[in-house]
Design an enzyme around this catalytic site. Structure first.
Site, mmCIF file in Angstrom:
data_model
loop_
_atom_site.group_PDB
_atom_site.id
_atom_site.type_symbol
_atom_site.label_atom_id
_atom_site.label_comp_id
_atom_site.label_asym_id
_atom_site.label_seq_id
_atom_site.Cartn_x
_atom_site.Cartn_y
_atom_site.Cartn_z
ATOM 1 N N HIS A 180 -4.616 2.441 2.479
ATOM 2 C CA HIS A 180 -4.933 1.766 1.221
ATOM 3 C C HIS A 180 -4.076 0.524 1.074
ATOM 4 C CE1 HIS A 180 -4.299 1.282 -3.311
ATOM 5 N NE2 HIS A 180 -5.562 0.957 -3.103
ATOM 6 N N SER A 181 -4.737 -0.608 0.836
ATOM 7 C CA SER A 181 -4.063 -1.831 0.414
ATOM 8 C C SER A 181 -3.041 -2.281 1.455
ATOM 9 C CB SER A 181 -3.425 -1.601 -0.956
ATOM 10 O OG SER A 181 -3.012 -2.802 -1.542
ATOM 11 N N GLN A 182 -1.757 -2.314 1.087
ATOM 12 C CA GLN A 182 -0.706 -2.793 1.975
ATOM 13 C C GLN A 182 -0.622 -2.013 3.274
ATOM 14 O OE1 GLN A 182 2.583 -0.785 1.554
ATOM 15 N NE2 GLN A 182 3.375 -1.695 3.441
ATOM 16 N N GLY A 184 -3.182 -1.088 4.908
ATOM 17 C CA GLY A 184 -4.299 -1.469 5.764
ATOM 18 C C GLY A 184 -3.844 -2.107 7.060
#
Length: 347
Positions: A180-182, A184
């Protein structure tokens, strides 16, 4: 909720001298949740995003079922990590770099109450956060209390995951990797490091777009290797970030979309892995995830991109797995995992 066995362990880490003795730095905490009946061929490894810990995926701030329990109920063994130097993975002030903390404005304006701040066009579509998403609301306060300091340097963060993550995969793999998010870009690094042990990657709104941070601070140049802070395998070989020639293929008041200049180099290890990118309707990622997906496709990666609004799932922002319809999204992700791994056998 789902009957399961829980334990934990640490991977990675190294001893560093401290005076006449030593301390350990860089070890990563991993929680292992095993349902009574494991029916899926591969476990799910979950890695959280910036300012967060693995608690994101245990339940929601208002006490509803989280994704960890959902996947346990479907027969998956679930591993949930705290990134190195985060949460239960120790920060060593004498060794590790400086940290920063998300303030309440950043959380409210980008995650929990985007409709009130209107920082990007889709922000007004946000309806799924439980509660009003602002300080003083008990659900927001519970969520904000769970946020933690993170390393300022994403390069340092990536190097630490590069050291600990493959050790984890060697211990538990093969896995389905969910980021998720960072995290990734950390998923791209892990898939590149152990393509034989990562069966597929589900990337919920991975940090992007290529080569820059936009909309969410710190804004500016980032990911000099396109989608990562550190080198990954390209063909032809990339010996330095300068080898990746880029060109502008889209421009707006919010961001510039870069792709590789032709002929594009291929991501030789990530090309071996099925990838799903999921984007929420009201998230700031709705502005630019398409640019990230197109970069991956240009580099030869077999990536499927699901915009939740396009499949009838409306009103979500960046923390989709905590929001009111989180199980509906988990069901969509699980269907993709089953379809992608159909016919595969676990160990």
């Amino acid at each position: 909720m789902t009957l399961h066995h829980r334990n934990y362990f640490y991977v990675g880490g190294q001893y560093v001298a401290q005076g006449n003795s030593s301390i350990m730095e860089g070890a990563m905490y991993v929680e292992r949740l095993t349902p009574q009946h494991v029916t899926q061929p591969f476990p799910l490894l979950i890695i959280h995003g910036h300012a967060m810990t693995g608690t994101n995926f245990l339940n929601t701030p208002d006490g509803r079922q989280g994704w960890g329990d959902f996947f346990l109920s479907k027969g998956y063994e679930v591993y949930i990590a705290d990134q190195p130097v985060r949460g239960r993975s120790a920060f060593q002030a004498s060794v590790d770099g400086p940290q920063s903390t998300y303030d309440t404005f950043t959380i409210e304006s980008h995650f929990t109450a985007t409709e009130r701040f209107k920082l990007w066009p889709q922000a007004t579509l946000h309806t799924q956060w439980p509660g009003n998403g602002s300080m003083g609301d008990t659900i927001f306060d519970s969520f904000y209390a769970s946020t933690v300091p993170s390393l300022v340097s994403e390069e340092e963060t990536t190097v630490k995951m590069k050291n600990a993550g493959p050790v984890l995969l060697d211990k538990i793999g093969p896995v389905v990797l969910l980021t998720h998010s960072q995290s990734g870009p950390l998923g791209w690094v892990l898939g590149d490091s152990r393509p034989n042990l990562v069966k597929s990657i589900v990337s919920l709104e991975p940090s992007g777009p290529p080569f820059a941070n936009v909309l969410l601070p710190p804004i500016g140049p980032a990911r000099p290797f396109g989608i990562t802070e550190i080198p990954v395998a390209y063909d032809p070989l990339v010996s330095s970030a300068d080898d990746l020639k880029r060109e502008v293929i889209g421009n707006s008041s919010l961001f510039t979309c870069f792709q590789q200049a032709a002929p594009a180099r291929k991501l030789t290890n990530l090309m071996k892995l099925p990838v799903l990118v999921v984007t929420s309707e009201a998230s700031y990622h709705a502005v630019y995830d398409g640019c990230t997906v197109n970069y991956l496709k240009q580099a030869g990666v077999g990536v499927e991109h699901i915009n939740l609004g396009d499949v009838g799932i409306h009103g979500n922002a960046h923390m989709m797995f905590m929001e009111k319809n989180n199980i509906e999204i988990a069901e969509l992700v699980e269907r993709w995992i089953v379809k992608t791994n159909a016919g595969s056998k676990g160990i």
